[in-house]
Design a protein around this motif. Sequence first.
Motif, PDB file in Angstrom:
ATOM      1  N   GLN A  61       0.830  -1.188   0.000  1.00  0.00           N
ATOM      2  CA  GLN A  61       0.000   0.000   0.000  1.00  0.00           C
ATOM      3  C   GLN A  61       0.872   1.248   0.000  1.00  0.00           C
ATOM      4  O   GLN A  61       1.987   1.248   0.501  1.00  0.00           O
ATOM      5  CB  GLN A  61      -0.917  -0.002   1.224  1.00  0.00           C
ATOM      6  N   VAL A  62       0.335   2.298  -0.558  1.00  0.00           N
ATOM      7  CA  VAL A  62       1.035   3.577  -0.514  1.00  0.00           C
ATOM      8  C   VAL A  62       1.045   4.024   0.931  1.00  0.00           C
ATOM      9  O   VAL A  62       0.039   3.963   1.624  1.00  0.00           O
ATOM     10  CB  VAL A  62       0.313   4.629  -1.390  1.00  0.00           C
ATOM     11  N   THR A  63       2.224   4.430   1.387  1.00  0.00           N
ATOM     12  CA  THR A  63       2.328   4.904   2.751  1.00  0.00           C
ATOM     13  C   THR A  63       2.795   6.340   2.723  1.00  0.00           C
ATOM     14  O   THR A  63       3.453   6.773   1.795  1.00  0.00           O
ATOM     15  CB  THR A  63       3.317   4.045   3.567  1.00  0.00           C
ATOM     16  N   GLY A  64       2.455   7.070   3.721  1.00  0.00           N
ATOM     17  CA  GLY A  64       2.855   8.472   3.773  1.00  0.00           C
ATOM     18  C   GLY A  64       3.679   8.751   5.007  1.00  0.00           C
ATOM     19  O   GLY A  64       3.967   7.857   5.787  1.00  0.00           O
ATOM     20  N   GLY A  65       4.046   9.999   5.149  1.00  0.00           N
ATOM     21  CA  GLY A  65       4.786  10.400   6.328  1.00  0.00           C
ATOM     22  C   GLY A  65       6.250  10.037   6.230  1.00  0.00           C
ATOM     23  O   GLY A  65       6.721   9.515   5.243  1.00  0.00           O
ATOM     24  N   GLY A  66       6.970  10.307   7.283  1.00  0.00           N
ATOM     25  CA  GLY A  66       8.386   9.998   7.307  1.00  0.00           C
ATOM     26  C   GLY A  66       9.165  10.895   6.364  1.00  0.00           C
ATOM     27  O   GLY A  66       8.622  11.712   5.648  1.00  0.00           O
ATOM     28  N   GLU A  67      10.461  10.716   6.380  1.00  0.00           N
ATOM     29  CA  GLU A  67      11.323  11.540   5.552  1.00  0.00           C
ATOM     30  C   GLU A  67      11.173  11.209   4.076  1.00  0.00           C
ATOM     31  O   GLU A  67      11.407  12.049   3.226  1.00  0.00           O
ATOM     32  CB  GLU A  67      12.772  11.364   5.991  1.00  0.00           C
ATOM     33  N   ARG A  68      10.852   9.962   3.751  1.00  0.00           N
ATOM     34  CA  ARG A  68      10.793   9.543   2.363  1.00  0.00           C
ATOM     35  C   ARG A  68       9.473   9.849   1.704  1.00  0.00           C
ATOM     36  O   ARG A  68       9.341   9.697   0.505  1.00  0.00           O
ATOM     37  CB  ARG A  68      11.059   8.035   2.267  1.00  0.00           C
ATOM     38  N   GLY A  69       8.460  10.230   2.466  1.00  0.00           N
ATOM     39  CA  GLY A  69       7.152  10.453   1.866  1.00  0.00           C
ATOM     40  C   GLY A  69       6.487   9.134   1.549  1.00  0.00           C
ATOM     41  O   GLY A  69       6.837   8.100   2.079  1.00  0.00           O
ATOM     42  N   GLY A  70       5.492   9.156   0.619  1.00  0.00           N
ATOM     43  CA  GLY A  70       4.748   7.961   0.276  1.00  0.00           C
ATOM     44  C   GLY A  70       5.544   7.028  -0.622  1.00  0.00           C
ATOM     45  O   GLY A  70       6.401   7.449  -1.381  1.00  0.00           O
ATOM     46  N   THR A  71       5.248   5.729  -0.491  1.00  0.00           N
ATOM     47  CA  THR A  71       5.887   4.726  -1.337  1.00  0.00           C
ATOM     48  C   THR A  71       4.835   3.844  -1.979  1.00  0.00           C
ATOM     49  O   THR A  71       3.705   3.746  -1.494  1.00  0.00           O
ATOM     50  CB  THR A  71       6.874   3.842  -0.548  1.00  0.00           C
ATOM     51  N   VAL A  72       5.223   3.198  -3.075  1.00  0.00           N
ATOM     52  CA  VAL A  72       4.374   2.248  -3.786  1.00  0.00           C
ATOM     53  C   VAL A  72       5.179   0.973  -3.985  1.00  0.00           C
ATOM     54  O   VAL A  72       6.378   1.034  -4.284  1.00  0.00           O
ATOM     55  CB  VAL A  72       3.948   2.812  -5.161  1.00  0.00           C
TER      56      VAL A  72
END
Length: 168
Positions: free
Chosen positions: A14-25
């Motif tokens: 799932q796309v995740t948000g937050g953290g230094e890297r931002g969202g991921t896929v």
Amino acid sequence: MTDSGNAGGRGDGQVTGGGERGGTVALRITVSGTHRRREDLAALCAWLENAPALTEARGWAGLEVERGDSLAQSESMSGELVQDILLIVAAEAARPLADIAWNSVTTWHRNRRRLANSEEDPRVSLVADGFEDDPALNRDTDDPPAPDDDPDPGAGEHGHGGERPEGV
């Protein structure tokens, strides 16, 4: 490469948000139709880890190559967990990276088909978890290429055009 059943909260696809890297896929790559799925998956994973275009993407796309439990588990698998390759990328890089990764995947697939016996029909798919309805993020080697696709993807990649896949 990380070999994780569930990649630290990202391997769920799932796309995740937050953290230094931002969202991921998570771009999930599945291998099927061969008698040596585990070996083929390891060979394709090594192929992708060494693809020059994907090596470059580690910087601009935040690419991580991992292995995680497949979403396609069944009772008939005798307790063996099937795995997929997960390309974890920054959300904003998912589309361009899907194109780059697919070029490497189709080159590996073409080479693997040359080595397949008559009982095998190797197949590879790429699905961006959470974006199953987006054709730009979902590919399958059983689907015909789009008219504007390069007929020989990966041929220009040094070390990944027309060579025998590692480990096959």
